[in-house]
Design a protein around this motif. Structure first.
Motif: not given
Length: 127
Positions: A55-56, A65-67, A75-76, A80-82
């Protein structure tokens, strides 16, 4: 006013806990627990550090862009939550299978030593 400190009522519980702490079962419990917790913690921190570093320093990649309006950074972030929930679920299974039985065994031995034994009555007589 006195400076005398009262003597402990009994040192038996402290000795019992020290004996449990020095037992082979307790050492096995600690080793088992550490064998899961330390590697999983390191893996999660590395995964999180990757997210922060990208991110930095890799803004172009993270902005890809993914979708639609969803990019790699989002997405990343969601991953993290997943991964947090996945680790909690894995630990729950690990603890139920490997940690809890050993901890229950140690606790049962400790409480068994604390309870005075009742005299055995012959079965089938006097009942």
């Amino acid at each position: 006013m006195t400076t005398d400190t009262p003597a402990p009522a009994t040192s038996v519980p402290e000795e019992r806990y020290l004996a449990v702490q020095q037992s082979e079962d307790f050492a096995k419990l600690r080793k088992t627990l550490r064998g899961f917790i330390f590697p999983m913690t390191v893996a999660f921190f590395l995964w999180y550090a990757l997210y922060v570093i990208l991110s930095a320093y890799a803004r172009g990649f993270m902005d890809t862009k993914v979708v639609g309006h969803i990019n790699v950074a989002l997405v990343f972030g969601l991953l993290q939550f997943v991964s947090t929930f996945l680790i909690a679920w894995l630990y729950s299974r690990f603890a139920a299978r490997q940690v809890d039985p050993l901890a229950d065994k140690i606790a049962a031995e400790l409480t068994e030593k604390e309870r005075p034994r009742e005299p055995h009555l012959p079965r089938g007589r006097g009942r």
